[in-house]
Design a protein around this motif. Structure first.
Motif, PDB file in Angstrom:
ATOM      1  N   ALA A   1       0.834  -1.207   0.000  1.00 34.30           N
ATOM      2  CA  ALA A   1       0.000   0.000   0.000  1.00 34.30           C
ATOM      3  C   ALA A   1       0.868   1.256   0.000  1.00 34.30           C
ATOM      4  O   ALA A   1       0.577   2.231  -0.711  1.00 34.30           O
ATOM      5  N   GLY A   2       1.933   1.241   0.804  1.00 37.16           N
ATOM      6  CA  GLY A   2       2.826   2.397   0.842  1.00 37.16           C
ATOM      7  C   GLY A   2       3.501   2.643  -0.497  1.00 37.16           C
ATOM      8  O   GLY A   2       3.641   3.793  -0.937  1.00 37.16           O
ATOM      9  N   LEU A   3       3.893   1.568  -1.167  1.00 37.51           N
ATOM     10  CA  LEU A   3       4.542   1.710  -2.471  1.00 37.51           C
ATOM     11  C   LEU A   3       3.548   2.188  -3.533  1.00 37.51           C
ATOM     12  O   LEU A   3       3.921   2.939  -4.444  1.00 37.51           O
ATOM     13  N   ILE A   4       2.284   1.754  -3.433  1.00 37.90           N
ATOM     14  CA  ILE A   4       1.274   2.240  -4.379  1.00 37.90           C
ATOM     15  C   ILE A   4       1.129   3.755  -4.265  1.00 37.90           C
ATOM     16  O   ILE A   4       1.028   4.472  -5.272  1.00 37.90           O
ATOM     17  N   LEU A   5       1.145   4.252  -3.029  1.00 38.19           N
ATOM     18  CA  LEU A   5       1.066   5.698  -2.825  1.00 38.19           C
ATOM     19  C   LEU A   5       2.312   6.408  -3.350  1.00 38.19           C
ATOM     20  O   LEU A   5       2.233   7.555  -3.823  1.00 38.19           O
ATOM     21  N   ALA A   6       3.458   5.722  -3.276  1.00 34.76           N
ATOM     22  CA  ALA A   6       4.716   6.333  -3.716  1.00 34.76           C
ATOM     23  C   ALA A   6       4.964   6.194  -5.217  1.00 34.76           C
ATOM     24  O   ALA A   6       5.796   6.920  -5.774  1.00 34.76           O
ATOM     25  N   ASP A   7       4.258   5.270  -5.878  1.00 31.78           N
ATOM     26  CA  ASP A   7       4.490   5.011  -7.304  1.00 31.78           C
ATOM     27  C   ASP A   7       4.440   6.263  -8.184  1.00 31.78           C
ATOM     28  O   ASP A   7       5.323   6.465  -9.023  1.00 31.78           O
ATOM     29  N   PRO A   8       3.416   7.115  -8.026  1.00 32.68           N
ATOM     30  CA  PRO A   8       3.347   8.301  -8.903  1.00 32.68           C
ATOM     31  C   PRO A   8       4.530   9.247  -8.729  1.00 32.68           C
ATOM     32  O   PRO A   8       4.835  10.029  -9.642  1.00 32.68           O
ATOM     33  N   HIS A   9       5.192   9.186  -7.578  1.00 30.53           N
ATOM     34  CA  HIS A   9       6.336  10.058  -7.327  1.00 30.53           C
ATOM     35  C   HIS A   9       7.647   9.412  -7.759  1.00 30.53           C
ATOM     36  O   HIS A   9       8.607  10.114  -8.083  1.00 30.53           O
ATOM     37  N   ALA A  10       7.685   8.082  -7.766  1.00 27.08           N
ATOM     38  CA  ALA A  10       8.923   7.374  -8.117  1.00 27.08           C
ATOM     39  C   ALA A  10       9.090   7.200  -9.622  1.00 27.08           C
ATOM     40  O   ALA A  10      10.201   7.308 -10.144  1.00 27.08           O
ATOM     41  N   MET A  11       8.006   6.947 -10.336  1.00 27.75           N
ATOM     42  CA  MET A  11       8.124   6.605 -11.749  1.00 27.75           C
ATOM     43  C   MET A  11       8.636   7.731 -12.637  1.00 27.75           C
ATOM     44  O   MET A  11       9.339   7.467 -13.616  1.00 27.75           O
TER      45      MET A  11
ATOM     46  N   HIS B   1       6.789  -2.043 -15.069  1.00 27.66           N
ATOM     47  CA  HIS B   1       6.031  -2.190 -13.825  1.00 27.66           C
ATOM     48  C   HIS B   1       6.352  -1.059 -12.864  1.00 27.66           C
ATOM     49  O   HIS B   1       7.429  -0.455 -12.925  1.00 27.66           O
ATOM     50  N   PHE B   2       5.415  -0.833 -11.946  1.00 32.08           N
ATOM     51  CA  PHE B   2       5.629   0.087 -10.843  1.00 32.08           C
ATOM     52  C   PHE B   2       6.365  -0.653  -9.719  1.00 32.08           C
ATOM     53  O   PHE B   2       6.303  -1.889  -9.648  1.00 32.08           O
ATOM     54  N   PRO B   3       7.025   0.076  -8.808  1.00 29.57           N
ATOM     55  CA  PRO B   3       7.686  -0.583  -7.672  1.00 29.57           C
ATOM     56  C   PRO B   3       6.746  -1.462  -6.856  1.00 29.57           C
ATOM     57  O   PRO B   3       7.135  -2.536  -6.394  1.00 29.57           O
ATOM     58  N   SER B   4       5.499  -1.026  -6.677  1.00 25.84           N
ATOM     59  CA  SER B   4       4.560  -1.840  -5.897  1.00 25.84           C
ATOM     60  C   SER B   4       4.233  -3.149  -6.611  1.00 25.84           C
ATOM     61  O   SER B   4       4.041  -4.187  -5.956  1.00 25.84           O
ATOM     62  N   ASP B   5       4.173  -3.123  -7.946  1.00 31.06           N
ATOM     63  CA  ASP B   5       3.945  -4.355  -8.713  1.00 31.06           C
ATOM     64  C   ASP B   5       5.046  -5.369  -8.434  1.00 31.06           C
ATOM     65  O   ASP B   5       4.794  -6.559  -8.234  1.00 31.06           O
ATOM     66  N   VAL B   6       6.263  -4.864  -8.468  1.00 30.51           N
ATOM     67  CA  VAL B   6       7.436  -5.731  -8.310  1.00 30.51           C
ATOM     68  C   VAL B   6       7.522  -6.280  -6.894  1.00 30.51           C
ATOM     69  O   VAL B   6       7.797  -7.466  -6.685  1.00 30.51           O
ATOM     70  N   PHE B   7       7.280  -5.422  -5.909  1.00 31.81           N
ATOM     71  CA  PHE B   7       7.360  -5.892  -4.523  1.00 31.81           C
ATOM     72  C   PHE B   7       6.339  -6.985  -4.248  1.00 31.81           C
ATOM     73  O   PHE B   7       6.670  -8.034  -3.681  1.00 31.81           O
TER      74      PHE B   7
END
Length: 276
Positions: free
Chosen positions: A95-105, A252-258
């Protein structure tokens, strides 16, 4: 050149596992048991599910159905108060990575040229092939050396890969998430879930099938050969590199990979390798 290096590491892995077996085969076998590799190189350790787990071609379909039953009835275990800590941890981090995805990509999008070498080495087709080659090579080597433990390891890796693939496709079918590469330059990476045009078989991003598959396979081999100190480091290092490459090439997004990696690891470690 780097593609060759990656394949060379896998070759070293396969050869390393069989090297000690070949050395024993060259000795006088008059006083050795029928399967020296199983007794000397792969001893069954008490309370070690990885070494105790046995499988055959005949038992494989039944074992697979057993795994799927345990996987899909996992919520019942939570209802009984079991496994809450790992479940909450994986859910929370995802969940935390999903929130961070738009900022990381955006970072990976703006630095894609600098990551071309990494993306070339860990191309989607290459990494998928290398993941499959590992158990296939173990299977061939096991039959050639009459090493039932090695054959069993290959079958368990295949079983784990299939288990992870079913779960991965089921989640993809529900979430239907856009891939980062589907987002045009300048557009937001928000609101990527539940896109009706995305197929679970091709296009849906969450979770990463590559990460789930490579961690499912490497977790089996790493646990079965954990007496080789270098094996877990090499295997998990390879799995991590493959998984990270799915982010750098914007597949993929980081949350996908994790989540994919977590699914592959937990399915192998706590379902496939559980005693029967």
């Amino acid at each position: 050149m780097r593609k060759t290096g990656t394949r060379f590491l896998l070759l070293l892995l396969i050869c390393g596992m069989g090297g000690r077996t070949r050395a024993l085969a060259q000795m006088d076998d008059s006083n050795l048991p029928d399967a020296p590799s199983e007794v000397s190189l792969h001893p069954v350790r008490p309370n070690d599910p990885a070494s105790e787990r046995t499988v055959s071609w005949r038992s494989l379909p039944k074992d697979f159905l057993h795994d799927q039953k345990g996987i899909w009835l996992f919520p019942a275990q939570l209802a009984k108060g079991k496994h809450w800590l790992p479940a909450v941890t994986i859910t929370g981090v995802t969940a935390g990575l999903i929130l961070a995805d738009p900022h990381a990509m955006p970072y990976f999008g703006s630095h894609s040229r600098g990551l071309d070498d990494i993306n070339d080495v860990f191309d989607s087709t290459i990494t998928a092939a290398e993941t499959i080659v590992l158990p296939v090579s173990l299977l061939a080597a096991g039959y050639a050396r009459h090493d039932d433990y090695q054959v069993g390891t290959a079958l368990l890796a295949g079983e784990a890969y299939a288990d992870a693939a079913i779960v991965d496709l089921a989640i993809k079918a529900v979430t239907r998430r856009k891939r980062p590469s589907d987002v045009l330059p300048g557009q937001s990476y928000n609101d990527t879930f539940f896109n009706g045009s995305k197929s679970p078989f091709k296009g849906s991003s969450f979770p990463s099938g590559h990460a789930a598959g490579v961690f499912a396979v490497t977790t089996i081999v790493a646990n079965r050969y954990h007496n080789h100190r270098w094996a877990p480091w090499l295997l998990y290092g390879f799995a991590t590199a493959v998984s990270f490459s799915r982010v750098t090439n914007r597949a993929h997004f980081p949350s996908d990979v994790f989540l994919g990696a977590a699914l592959g690891y937990t399915i192998s470690r706590y379902q496939v390798l559980s005693p029967r």
